[in-house]
Motif scaffolding. Structure first.
Motif, PDB file in Angstrom:
ATOM      1  N   THR A   7       0.828  -1.194   0.000  1.00  0.00           N
ATOM      2  CA  THR A   7       0.000   0.000   0.000  1.00  0.00           C
ATOM      3  C   THR A   7       0.866   1.248   0.000  1.00  0.00           C
ATOM      4  O   THR A   7       1.799   1.362   0.788  1.00  0.00           O
ATOM      5  N   LEU A   8       0.565   2.186  -0.894  1.00  0.00           N
ATOM      6  CA  LEU A   8       1.217   3.482  -0.930  1.00  0.00           C
ATOM      7  C   LEU A   8       0.151   4.557  -0.755  1.00  0.00           C
ATOM      8  O   LEU A   8      -0.835   4.573  -1.502  1.00  0.00           O
ATOM      9  N   THR A   9       0.337   5.443   0.219  1.00  0.00           N
ATOM     10  CA  THR A   9      -0.594   6.541   0.411  1.00  0.00           C
ATOM     11  C   THR A   9       0.172   7.849   0.567  1.00  0.00           C
ATOM     12  O   THR A   9       1.327   7.862   0.985  1.00  0.00           O
ATOM     13  N   SER A  10      -0.486   8.944   0.203  1.00  0.00           N
ATOM     14  CA  SER A  10       0.085  10.268   0.339  1.00  0.00           C
ATOM     15  C   SER A  10      -1.057  11.262   0.485  1.00  0.00           C
ATOM     16  O   SER A  10      -2.181  11.000   0.032  1.00  0.00           O
ATOM     17  N   ASN A  11      -0.788  12.396   1.138  1.00  0.00           N
ATOM     18  CA  ASN A  11      -1.819  13.433   1.240  1.00  0.00           C
ATOM     19  C   ASN A  11      -2.119  14.059  -0.111  1.00  0.00           C
ATOM     20  O   ASN A  11      -3.174  14.666  -0.301  1.00  0.00           O
ATOM     21  N   GLY A  12      -1.197  13.923  -1.045  1.00  0.00           N
ATOM     22  CA  GLY A  12      -1.438  14.456  -2.373  1.00  0.00           C
ATOM     23  C   GLY A  12      -0.221  14.307  -3.261  1.00  0.00           C
ATOM     24  O   GLY A  12       0.904  14.148  -2.783  1.00  0.00           O
ATOM     25  N   VAL A  13      -0.463  14.319  -4.557  1.00  0.00           N
ATOM     26  CA  VAL A  13       0.609  14.244  -5.553  1.00  0.00           C
ATOM     27  C   VAL A  13       0.357  15.316  -6.599  1.00  0.00           C
ATOM     28  O   VAL A  13      -0.762  15.447  -7.114  1.00  0.00           O
ATOM     29  N   SER A  14       1.385  16.081  -6.911  1.00  0.00           N
ATOM     30  CA  SER A  14       1.319  17.086  -7.963  1.00  0.00           C
ATOM     31  C   SER A  14       2.427  16.781  -8.961  1.00  0.00           C
ATOM     32  O   SER A  14       3.610  16.810  -8.605  1.00  0.00           O
TER      33      SER A  14
ATOM     34  N   ALA B 141       7.124  12.588 -15.083  1.00  0.00           N
ATOM     35  CA  ALA B 141       8.476  13.068 -15.349  1.00  0.00           C
ATOM     36  C   ALA B 141       9.017  13.790 -14.125  1.00  0.00           C
ATOM     37  O   ALA B 141      10.194  13.695 -13.782  1.00  0.00           O
ATOM     38  N   SER B 142       8.122  14.495 -13.427  1.00  0.00           N
ATOM     39  CA  SER B 142       8.487  15.182 -12.191  1.00  0.00           C
ATOM     40  C   SER B 142       7.276  15.166 -11.276  1.00  0.00           C
ATOM     41  O   SER B 142       6.155  15.423 -11.728  1.00  0.00           O
ATOM     42  N   ALA B 143       7.484  14.847 -10.009  1.00  0.00           N
ATOM     43  CA  ALA B 143       6.355  14.754  -9.087  1.00  0.00           C
ATOM     44  C   ALA B 143       6.735  15.274  -7.715  1.00  0.00           C
ATOM     45  O   ALA B 143       7.861  15.078  -7.241  1.00  0.00           O
ATOM     46  N   GLY B 144       5.781  15.950  -7.079  1.00  0.00           N
ATOM     47  CA  GLY B 144       5.911  16.342  -5.689  1.00  0.00           C
ATOM     48  C   GLY B 144       4.869  15.597  -4.880  1.00  0.00           C
ATOM     49  O   GLY B 144       3.711  15.478  -5.300  1.00  0.00           O
ATOM     50  N   LEU B 145       5.257  15.046  -3.746  1.00  0.00           N
ATOM     51  CA  LEU B 145       4.340  14.300  -2.888  1.00  0.00           C
ATOM     52  C   LEU B 145       4.215  14.999  -1.544  1.00  0.00           C
ATOM     53  O   LEU B 145       5.191  15.530  -0.997  1.00  0.00           O
ATOM     54  N   ALA B 146       3.014  14.985  -0.991  1.00  0.00           N
ATOM     55  CA  ALA B 146       2.751  15.539   0.330  1.00  0.00           C
ATOM     56  C   ALA B 146       2.807  14.405   1.348  1.00  0.00           C
ATOM     57  O   ALA B 146       1.793  13.852   1.756  1.00  0.00           O
ATOM     58  N   GLY B 147       4.034  14.048   1.719  1.00  0.00           N
ATOM     59  CA  GLY B 147       4.220  12.925   2.630  1.00  0.00           C
ATOM     60  C   GLY B 147       4.086  11.602   1.904  1.00  0.00           C
ATOM     61  O   GLY B 147       3.528  11.530   0.797  1.00  0.00           O
ATOM     62  N   LEU B 148       4.631  10.553   2.502  1.00  0.00           N
ATOM     63  CA  LEU B 148       4.585   9.218   1.897  1.00  0.00           C
ATOM     64  C   LEU B 148       4.484   8.168   2.984  1.00  0.00           C
ATOM     65  O   LEU B 148       5.192   8.223   3.995  1.00  0.00           O
TER      66      LEU B 148
ATOM     67  N   THR C  60       3.169  13.790   7.986  1.00  0.00           N
ATOM     68  CA  THR C  60       2.321  12.659   8.359  1.00  0.00           C
ATOM     69  C   THR C  60       1.156  12.524   7.389  1.00  0.00           C
ATOM     70  O   THR C  60       0.462  13.509   7.089  1.00  0.00           O
ATOM     71  N   VAL C  61       0.952  11.323   6.875  1.00  0.00           N
ATOM     72  CA  VAL C  61      -0.143  11.067   5.943  1.00  0.00           C
ATOM     73  C   VAL C  61      -1.412  10.793   6.737  1.00  0.00           C
ATOM     74  O   VAL C  61      -1.435   9.938   7.622  1.00  0.00           O
ATOM     75  N   THR C  62      -2.473  11.524   6.446  1.00  0.00           N
ATOM     76  CA  THR C  62      -3.723  11.417   7.173  1.00  0.00           C
ATOM     77  C   THR C  62      -4.671  10.420   6.512  1.00  0.00           C
ATOM     78  O   THR C  62      -4.559  10.135   5.327  1.00  0.00           O
ATOM     79  N   ALA C  63      -5.601   9.903   7.305  1.00  0.00           N
ATOM     80  CA  ALA C  63      -6.554   8.920   6.790  1.00  0.00           C
ATOM     81  C   ALA C  63      -7.543   9.550   5.814  1.00  0.00           C
ATOM     82  O   ALA C  63      -8.004   8.901   4.878  1.00  0.00           O
ATOM     83  N   THR C  64      -7.896  10.817   6.040  1.00  0.00           N
ATOM     84  CA  THR C  64      -8.830  11.533   5.181  1.00  0.00           C
ATOM     85  C   THR C  64      -8.071  12.531   4.320  1.00  0.00           C
ATOM     86  O   THR C  64      -7.206  13.259   4.818  1.00  0.00           O
ATOM     87  N   ALA C  65      -8.388  12.556   3.045  1.00  0.00           N
ATOM     88  CA  ALA C  65      -7.694  13.453   2.124  1.00  0.00           C
ATOM     89  C   ALA C  65      -7.903  14.909   2.525  1.00  0.00           C
ATOM     90  O   ALA C  65      -9.032  15.335   2.776  1.00  0.00           O
TER      91      ALA C  65
ATOM     92  N   SER D 200      -5.470  14.571  -4.825  1.00  0.00           N
ATOM     93  CA  SER D 200      -5.581  14.796  -3.385  1.00  0.00           C
ATOM     94  C   SER D 200      -5.930  13.489  -2.697  1.00  0.00           C
ATOM     95  O   SER D 200      -6.952  12.873  -3.001  1.00  0.00           O
ATOM     96  N   GLY D 201      -5.061  13.029  -1.799  1.00  0.00           N
ATOM     97  CA  GLY D 201      -5.322  11.795  -1.073  1.00  0.00           C
ATOM     98  C   GLY D 201      -5.059  10.554  -1.898  1.00  0.00           C
ATOM     99  O   GLY D 201      -5.958   9.751  -2.139  1.00  0.00           O
TER     100      GLY D 201
END
Length: 247
Positions: free
Chosen positions: A70-77, A109-116, A138-143, A215-216
């Protein structure tokens, strides 16, 4: 106890092997030790690799078969986004292979992640354990409604039978239904792309290509590869008893 220092030549050799394995398209199993008694030296080595990863020295590959991780993050841009549907060669624990599992291969090609947060479940000596990999915020349970990225990666690829966003998703400059072999990420076609297959690619050849904001992020993945650089803060890799569901 401090993690052992890894020589630059050995890091380069390890990095080359990771890139070569990522390029051949086979999803390989992770060979865990049979006894928990040898986890300490393995953890020390991981500590050295983590230090190198934090400085963008290594290409990173994370592959598990049979049970997706499982991979989760608060968001990916991300920019230079592309996705295809394929059936990669999957290696089972007994060494046999199959090409019957449909997966989405997504690349940035390029990505920013909000926590992992990465979680792998595994049995060691007949007992359940979980490997937890965390970095950044910290990755939260709710986006969250909005997010700020604190991890950056170049040439990020995820292969998963299930990938979703818990919050808002925006796509720009993208074409839904492009032939898979025409989808390009960082100037390269995606591994496993077939002519006429489903693809999600860029509408033009601009500097960033298509862009996406998720998001999420929540992915049940078989493969996560970073074929370029990885810059992160607060990398933490640990093994805990039981079947963890959150980091």
């Amino acid at each position: 106890m401090r993690a052992p220092r890894l020589r630059p030549d050995r890091l380069a050799a390890w990095n080359g092997r990771m890139l070569a394995q990522a390029a051949d398209g086979t999803v390989r199993r992770t060979r865990w030790t049979r006894s928990a008694a040898v986890l300490l030296p393995a953890a020390l080595t991981v500590g050295g690799l983590g230090s190198a990863l934090a400085h963008g020295v290594l290409a990173a590959g994370f592959n598990v078969t049979n049970t997706p991780f499982t991979l989760t993050s608060n968001g990916v841009s991300g920019t230079g986004f592309g996705a295809i549907l394929n059936t990669p060669t999957v290696e089972a624990a007994d060494g046999s292979t199959s090409t019957t599992t449909a997966m989405a291969r997504v690349g940035f090609a390029s990505a920013g992640l909000a926590g992992l947060c990465g979680i792998v479940h595994q049995s060691i000596a007949g007992l359940p354990y979980s490997l937890l990999l965390t970095a950044g915020q910290t990755v939260t349970a709710t986006a969250p409604a909005t997010f700020t990225t604190d991890i950056s990666a170049a040439n990020l690829y995820i292969e998963a039978p299930n990938l979703s966003a818990g919050g808002a998703t925006t796509l720009q400059n993208a074409v839904l239904g492009m032939s898979a072999d025409q989808v390009m990420v960082a100037g390269q076609s995606l591994t496993g792309a077939q002519a006429g297959g489903f693809g999600l690619g860029s509408a033009g050849s601009g500097p960033g290509g298509s862009t996406v904001n998720l998001s999420g992020l929540n992915a049940s993945a078989h493969t996560a590869e970073i074929a370029g650089s990885l810059t992160l803060t607060g990398l933490n890799i640990r093994v805990v008893p039981g079947t963890a569901t959150t980091c």
